[in-house]
Design a protein around this motif. Structure first.
Motif, PDB file in Angstrom:
ATOM      1  N   THR A 261       0.865  -1.188   0.000  1.00 46.44           N
ATOM      2  CA  THR A 261       0.000   0.000   0.000  1.00 46.44           C
ATOM      3  C   THR A 261       0.894   1.229   0.000  1.00 46.44           C
ATOM      4  OG1 THR A 261      -1.630  -1.219   1.309  1.00 46.44           O
ATOM      5  CG2 THR A 261      -1.876   1.166   1.212  1.00 46.44           C
ATOM      6  N   VAL A 262       0.696   2.145  -0.950  1.00 49.17           N
ATOM      7  CA  VAL A 262       1.637   3.246  -1.104  1.00 49.17           C
ATOM      8  C   VAL A 262       0.907   4.520  -1.525  1.00 49.17           C
ATOM      9  CG1 VAL A 262       2.120   2.690  -3.518  1.00 49.17           C
ATOM     10  CG2 VAL A 262       3.841   3.906  -2.179  1.00 49.17           C
ATOM     11  N   VAL A 263       1.412   5.656  -1.062  1.00 52.37           N
ATOM     12  CA  VAL A 263       0.859   6.954  -1.452  1.00 52.37           C
ATOM     13  C   VAL A 263       1.414   7.340  -2.822  1.00 52.37           C
ATOM     14  CG1 VAL A 263       0.698   9.398  -0.872  1.00 52.37           C
ATOM     15  CG2 VAL A 263       0.618   7.683   0.950  1.00 52.37           C
ATOM     16  N   VAL A 264       0.510   7.649  -3.753  1.00 46.77           N
ATOM     17  CA  VAL A 264       0.878   8.057  -5.106  1.00 46.77           C
ATOM     18  C   VAL A 264       0.269   9.433  -5.354  1.00 46.77           C
ATOM     19  CG1 VAL A 264       0.730   7.520  -7.561  1.00 46.77           C
ATOM     20  CG2 VAL A 264       0.970   5.664  -5.889  1.00 46.77           C
ATOM     21  N   GLU A 265       1.110  10.465  -5.341  1.00 46.17           N
ATOM     22  CA  GLU A 265       0.637  11.842  -5.431  1.00 46.17           C
ATOM     23  C   GLU A 265      -0.391  12.109  -4.318  1.00 46.17           C
ATOM     24  OE1 GLU A 265       2.043  14.056  -7.744  1.00 46.17           O
ATOM     25  OE2 GLU A 265       3.398  12.382  -8.103  1.00 46.17           O
ATOM     26  N   TYR A 270      -3.519   0.567  -3.495  1.00 45.43           N
ATOM     27  CA  TYR A 270      -3.392  -0.614  -2.650  1.00 45.43           C
ATOM     28  C   TYR A 270      -3.806  -1.866  -3.403  1.00 45.43           C
ATOM     29  CZ  TYR A 270      -8.495  -0.270  -1.767  1.00 45.43           C
ATOM     30  OH  TYR A 270      -9.870  -0.199  -1.901  1.00 45.43           O
ATOM     31  N   LEU A 271      -3.217  -2.990  -2.982  1.00 44.61           N
ATOM     32  CA  LEU A 271      -3.488  -4.301  -3.566  1.00 44.61           C
ATOM     33  C   LEU A 271      -4.482  -5.027  -2.670  1.00 44.61           C
ATOM     34  CD1 LEU A 271      -2.726  -6.542  -5.666  1.00 44.61           C
ATOM     35  CD2 LEU A 271      -0.963  -7.272  -4.033  1.00 44.61           C
ATOM     36  N   THR A 272      -5.545  -5.558  -3.271  1.00 46.32           N
ATOM     37  CA  THR A 272      -6.565  -6.253  -2.502  1.00 46.32           C
ATOM     38  C   THR A 272      -6.273  -7.754  -2.470  1.00 46.32           C
ATOM     39  OG1 THR A 272      -8.104  -6.868  -4.272  1.00 46.32           O
ATOM     40  CG2 THR A 272      -8.184  -4.582  -3.483  1.00 46.32           C
ATOM     41  N   PRO A 273      -6.856  -8.497  -1.521  1.00 45.47           N
ATOM     42  CA  PRO A 273      -6.684  -9.956  -1.504  1.00 45.47           C
ATOM     43  C   PRO A 273      -7.213 -10.639  -2.757  1.00 45.47           C
ATOM     44  CG  PRO A 273      -7.485  -9.165   0.622  1.00 45.47           C
ATOM     45  CD  PRO A 273      -7.574  -8.014  -0.332  1.00 45.47           C
ATOM     46  N   GLN A 274      -8.058  -9.952  -3.523  1.00 44.79           N
ATOM     47  CA  GLN A 274      -8.603 -10.501  -4.773  1.00 44.79           C
ATOM     48  C   GLN A 274      -7.704 -10.186  -5.980  1.00 44.79           C
ATOM     49  OE1 GLN A 274     -10.576  -8.507  -2.590  1.00 44.79           O
ATOM     50  NE2 GLN A 274     -11.155 -10.423  -1.577  1.00 44.79           N
ATOM     51  N   ALA A 314       4.208  -9.476  -1.759  1.00 47.68           N
ATOM     52  CA  ALA A 314       3.970  -8.337  -2.657  1.00 47.68           C
ATOM     53  C   ALA A 314       4.379  -7.031  -1.983  1.00 47.68           C
ATOM     54  CB  ALA A 314       2.500  -8.287  -3.056  1.00 47.68           C
ATOM     55  N   PHE A 315       5.029  -6.164  -2.741  1.00 48.17           N
ATOM     56  CA  PHE A 315       5.339  -4.833  -2.214  1.00 48.17           C
ATOM     57  C   PHE A 315       5.314  -3.819  -3.351  1.00 48.17           C
ATOM     58  CE2 PHE A 315       9.539  -6.189  -3.600  1.00 48.17           C
ATOM     59  CZ  PHE A 315      10.163  -5.020  -4.025  1.00 48.17           C
ATOM     60  N   ALA A 316       5.080  -2.567  -2.970  1.00 53.12           N
ATOM     61  CA  ALA A 316       4.963  -1.499  -3.963  1.00 53.12           C
ATOM     62  C   ALA A 316       5.727  -0.274  -3.492  1.00 53.12           C
ATOM     63  CB  ALA A 316       3.492  -1.141  -4.199  1.00 53.12           C
ATOM     64  N   TYR A 317       6.110   0.544  -4.438  1.00 53.68           N
ATOM     65  CA  TYR A 317       6.693   1.841  -4.100  1.00 53.68           C
ATOM     66  C   TYR A 317       6.400   2.813  -5.235  1.00 53.68           C
ATOM     67  CZ  TYR A 317      10.611   0.463  -7.142  1.00 53.68           C
ATOM     68  OH  TYR A 317      11.373   0.052  -8.208  1.00 53.68           O
ATOM     69  N   TYR A 318       6.590   4.095  -4.951  1.00 52.77           N
ATOM     70  CA  TYR A 318       6.294   5.125  -5.948  1.00 52.77           C
ATOM     71  C   TYR A 318       7.557   5.894  -6.259  1.00 52.77           C
ATOM     72  CZ  TYR A 318       4.191   9.167  -8.252  1.00 52.77           C
ATOM     73  OH  TYR A 318       3.869  10.153  -9.152  1.00 52.77           O
ATOM     74  N   ASP A 319       7.961   5.861  -7.515  1.00 57.69           N
ATOM     75  CA  ASP A 319       9.087   6.646  -8.015  1.00 57.69           C
ATOM     76  C   ASP A 319       8.559   8.037  -8.336  1.00 57.69           C
ATOM     77  OD1 ASP A 319      11.114   7.866  -9.412  1.00 57.69           O
ATOM     78  OD2 ASP A 319      11.411   6.245 -10.848  1.00 57.69           O
TER      79      ASP A 319
END
Length: 365
Positions: A261-265, A270-274, A314-319
């Motif tokens: 889950t990441v802040v984008v602007e 966020y990624l859901t279990p589905q 799973a992981f996410a980030y914002y460039d």
């Protein structure tokens, strides 16, 4: 009739007028190209990854964070690798400094939160850590409902001068909120004692489902559970006491984890279990509102069929520099993250959904 061969160079630019298909013209080479194209006039190095320091050896769990302090000259990047905390000033240093070694080793994921002159670190196993310069302490004041030994939050964020944390194994459905920090008493931000009978005291929010992520927007903090989400815009009076205003987010699904889950602007992706990608957006109107938007409709078939059902890694980030959202996932049946979904925030449609790509030239797993 006689035939004559006429060579038409460039053909307006961007057209491959070489004889062999693998060659390209300089006009075809985009500045944002990620791959090297050889045997042509243009050679573009891969973009996006630059070595600025020594390489740490060994494997294990790694967590990155920015340690932004009161003085700009003290700003650092921070990295936790297994049982060591490393810091570096990327503007001048060429090697990481081992700032601290955790007793017994953490060997687990660490969530990093910067506030004023401190860096807070949570992993759901150890008592929370507070970093100040090169000094690491565990001096959080626990809430009355959980003993100091059992106050082991896994993640958190700062909103409205208070620290919101959750993921405590003994109370997985509870968000613990610290006292409100001020310039006179900045240390209140890691003091969770007391009850909220007036502004500034600590508080708790109890939800019916397990909390999985906490992220803040500009005017609210969003709290995700395994099956839904709420937002907290601030405080409100309730009878003779003051409490936090808790509002549901219509249409929101649960989030898998804090790290996905990441802040984008001004949004939260966020990624859901589905295996859906959704966003929480701030509604601009006379009254605060938060709406949820499906983001992965166009690529949902791929996510459903090609991504493994186990989303724990799973992981996410914002460039933020290049405005690229990157979500790392495991392929079906895989043992490690091998697929990176990229959302180009430079290319948003009328619903605010980015163009989706797959990074097929990843340098790491």
């Amino acid at each position: 009739m006689a035939l004559q061969v006429v060579e038409i160079p460039n053909v307006g630019g961007g057209v491959n007028d070489y004889v062999t298909a693998e060659n390209i013209m300089p006009s075809e080479a985009r500045d944002t190209s990620r791959n090297i194209r050889g045997q042509a006039d243009a050679y573009l190095p891969r973009g996006g990854y630059t070595t600025f320091a020594d390489v740490l050896t060994g494997g294990g769990v790694v967590a990155f964070g920015a340690y932004l302090r009161n003085l700009e000259t003290n700003d650092r990047l921070a990295m936790v690798q297994d049982d060591n905390l490393f810091t570096i000033d990327p503007s001048s240093a060429t090697s990481w400094t081992n700032a601290y070694t955790f007793t017994g080793g953490t060997q687990t994921e660490m969530d990093l939160v910067a506030y004023r002159d401190w860096l807070f670190m949570f992993n759901g196993v150890d008592k929370p850590f507070r970093v100040e310069g090169g000094t690491v302490t565990q001096d959080f004041t626990a809430p009355a409902s959980v003993s100091t030994a059992n106050f082991l939050p896994a993640f958190g964020d700062v909103y409205g001068s208070s620290l919101f944390v959750s993921g405590v194994p003994q109370a997985p459905n509870t968000i613990f909120i610290s006292k409100a920090s001020s310039s006179a008493t900045p240390e209140d931000v890691y003091d969770f004692s007391g009850a909220l009978s007036s502004f500034g005291n600590a508080n708790e929010i109890l939800l019916q489902s397990r909390v999985t992520a906490i992220r803040k927007l500009s005017t609210a903090v969003c709290i995700f559970t395994v099956d839904g989400a709420i937002y907290v815009p601030g405080l409100k009076e309730f009878g003779s006491s003051v409490t936090f205003d808790v509002q549901p987010i219509g249409g929101a699904s649960g989030a898998v984890s804090q790290k996905s889950t990441v802040v984008v602007e001004n949004d939260i992706y966020y990624l859901t279990p589905q295996k859906e990608i959704k966003s929480i957006k701030r509604g601009f109107s006379d009254t605060l509102s938060v709406i949820t938007t499906p983001m992965s409709t166009r690529i949902q078939k791929f996510l459903t069929e090609e991504i493994d059902d186990d989303l724990s890694s799973a992981f996410a980030y914002y460039d933020q520099t290049n405005k690229l959202y990157k979500l790392h996932l495991k392929a079906k049946g895989g043992t490690e993250n091998s697929i990176t979904i990229v959302g180009d925030v430079n290319e948003l449609d009328e619903q605010g959904v980015p163009s989706w790509f797959i990074d097929d030239a990843r340098p790491f797993t």
